[in-house]
Motif scaffolding. Structure first.
Motif, short mmCIF file in Angstrom:
data_model
loop_
_atom_site.label_atom_id
_atom_site.label_comp_id
_atom_site.label_asym_id
_atom_site.label_seq_id
_atom_site.Cartn_x
_atom_site.Cartn_y
_atom_site.Cartn_z
N ARG A 124 80.51 60.08 -46.11
CA ARG A 124 79.75 58.83 -45.92
C ARG A 124 78.85 59.02 -44.72
O ARG A 124 79.23 59.67 -43.74
N VAL A 175 76.50 50.45 -45.41
CA VAL A 175 75.86 51.39 -44.48
C VAL A 175 74.43 50.93 -44.22
O VAL A 175 73.76 50.41 -45.11
N SER A 191 78.77 63.52 -37.43
CA SER A 191 78.11 63.69 -36.14
C SER A 191 77.62 65.14 -36.07
O SER A 191 78.06 65.98 -36.86
N GLN A 201 71.66 54.61 -40.27
CA GLN A 201 72.77 55.57 -40.44
C GLN A 201 72.44 56.58 -41.53
O GLN A 201 72.73 57.77 -41.41
N ASP A 224 78.17 57.19 -42.36
CA ASP A 224 78.62 56.64 -41.08
C ASP A 224 79.83 57.38 -40.51
O ASP A 224 80.47 56.91 -39.59
N THR A 225 80.13 58.57 -41.06
CA THR A 225 81.30 59.30 -40.54
C THR A 225 80.96 60.74 -40.15
O THR A 225 81.84 61.59 -40.13
#
Ligand code: SF4
Length: 409
Positions: A115, A154, A120, A158, A117-118
């Motif tokens: 996803r 989301v 980095s 993002q 938003d998970t």
């Protein structure tokens, strides 16, 4: 289940909370699709996962999971599809998995689902270094209104960030889109097209919205139409959402699908031109790998013959040359050599491949390509010296015969 011949609703099966207590199937079977966790905390209205697994996620330990990969690798599997709903849910755990893959020296590649938003930069870099080559993200729609209706929580920033970061690490960010959604119009499709041009994904998959049992969309469908679960007693395989919504019609849906796909493929070469990779010497060999893989997709893979993609060979050549600017990579030399040869630039192909057959002396592919380039130049003795070095000369038996025929003239 049936009890005394009658369909009977039983209580839900007990969920095995300690996944590591399950026997490792890799001890008995060979497979490519693996899972390190079950479940997803999301609640997208079209998705069966929340109902299937419950929204609490259960995880294998990194050790269990990487040992499974190791067992499968020993059985000859070198490419894996990690089918977790959201592989990157716990970043620390993902980094542990990646470290273990690297520490154990597993030369594998893999694709995962995540996803936006998970992720980095740190996690993505570890994933890349541990062999990840593709991450699929569900974007669903360019329209905020439709994403909201689908409960896809989301934000567009993002989405943008995740795509840019993933691509900068040299991982292909694949976008899943859904069309034919509640409230879909020409305008919402235009929003999706605008988002595609913005994200510049190198792979995109477009689905018509389907209503699956166990989803919020299905509950809504039953409520709206008064249908019961007995609908599955009919001979149907699925229920397309637009068939249940009088505001949508089939022809429109089909034409939206065509437009989305055509526009994506038409712009692909521009997306390739804009690939922006992070400047990090640790990743240079991975960048070379990423670009040369893409090159092969355009020269020999799914994009090579696609009617909507303009000039796939030109794009492939750019990708191979850019790959070689990062690191020598066999796939890029081979791809470029074949392209040059096809274009009639046999001398250039020989120049490129000659040194590389010394770098990769056991590569039958490079030797074959070099041999054929020599033949195109009329240098049949040089061609034969290439073919003589092949470990398996059978595929070029005709070329060898032709060289002898020319030399005996
Ligand atoms: S679509 Fe993806 S994010 Fe949404 S609930 Fe399903 S698995 Fe989770």
């Amino acid at each position: 289940m049936r009890i005394d011949g009658r369909a009977t609703l039983t209580s839900p099966p007990h969920a095995n909370l300690e996944l590591d207590n399950l026997p490792d199937p890799a001890r008995y079977f060979t497979f490519q699709h693996v899972v390190s966790s079950r479940g997803c905390p999301g609640k997208c209205s079209f998705c069966g996962s929340p109902k299937l697994w419950g929204r609490k996620v259960h995880f294998h330990s990194p050790d269990y999971f990487v040992t499974q990969l190791e067992n499968l690798h020993r059985q000859g599997v070198s490419f894996f599809y990690i089918s977790d709903d959201t592989f990157t849910l716990r970043s620390k755990r993902v980094v542990e998995i990646c470290r273990a893959i690297i520490r154990r020296g597993l030369e594998i590649n893999w694709a995962a689902i995540s996803r936006v938003d998970t992720v980095s930069e740190t996690v993505l870099k570890w994933m890349r270094m541990a062999g990840c080559i593709q991450i699929s993200y569900g974007i669903e729609s360019g329209s905020a209104k439709i994403r909201r209706l689908l409960n896809k929580s989301v934000g567009i920033d993002q989405v943008r960030n995740a795509f840019a970061m993933t691509q900068r690490m040299g991982i292909m960010a694949r976008a899943y889109f859904i069309y034919g959604c509640p409230g879909e119009t020409d305008d919402t499709i235009r929003e999706t097209l605008a988002l595609i041009r913005d994200l510049q994904p190198l792979s995109a998959i477009f689905y018509i919205l389907d209503v699956f049992p166990g989803t919020a969309l299905y509950d809504d469908f039953k409520q709206r139409t008064g249908t019961s679960d007995d609908i599955w007693m009919e001979r149907i395989e699925d229920i397309l959402y637009f068939q249940t919504d009088p505001a949508l019609d089939r022809e429109k849906i089909l034409s939206w699908g065509k437009t989305l796909r055509r526009e994506f493929f038409r712009h692909l070469p521009e997306f390739v031109d804009s690939i922006n990779l992070i400047e990090d010497p640790d990743l240079h060999p991975f960048h070379a790998d990423f670009l040369s893989r893409m090159g092969m997709t355009f020269s020999h893979g799914d994009y090579a013959q696609h009617p909507d993609i303009p000039g796939p060979e030109t794009t492939a050549e750019k990708l191979f040359r850019r790959a070689l600017s990062y690191a020598p990579v066999h796939r890029a030399y081979l791809g470029l050599g074949i392209l040059l040869q096809k274009r009639g630039a046999a001398a250039e192909s020989v120049d490129l491949l000659l040194a590389e057959t010394e770098r990769y002396p056991e590569s039958d592919e490079l030797l074959t390509c070099l041999g054929i380039s020599y033949m195109n130049l009329g240098q049949f003795l040089d061609a034969l010296s290439c073919f003589d070095k092949l470990s398996g000369p059978e595929p070029v038996a005709n070329h060898i015969a032709e060289c002898h025929r020319q030399l005996n003239k």
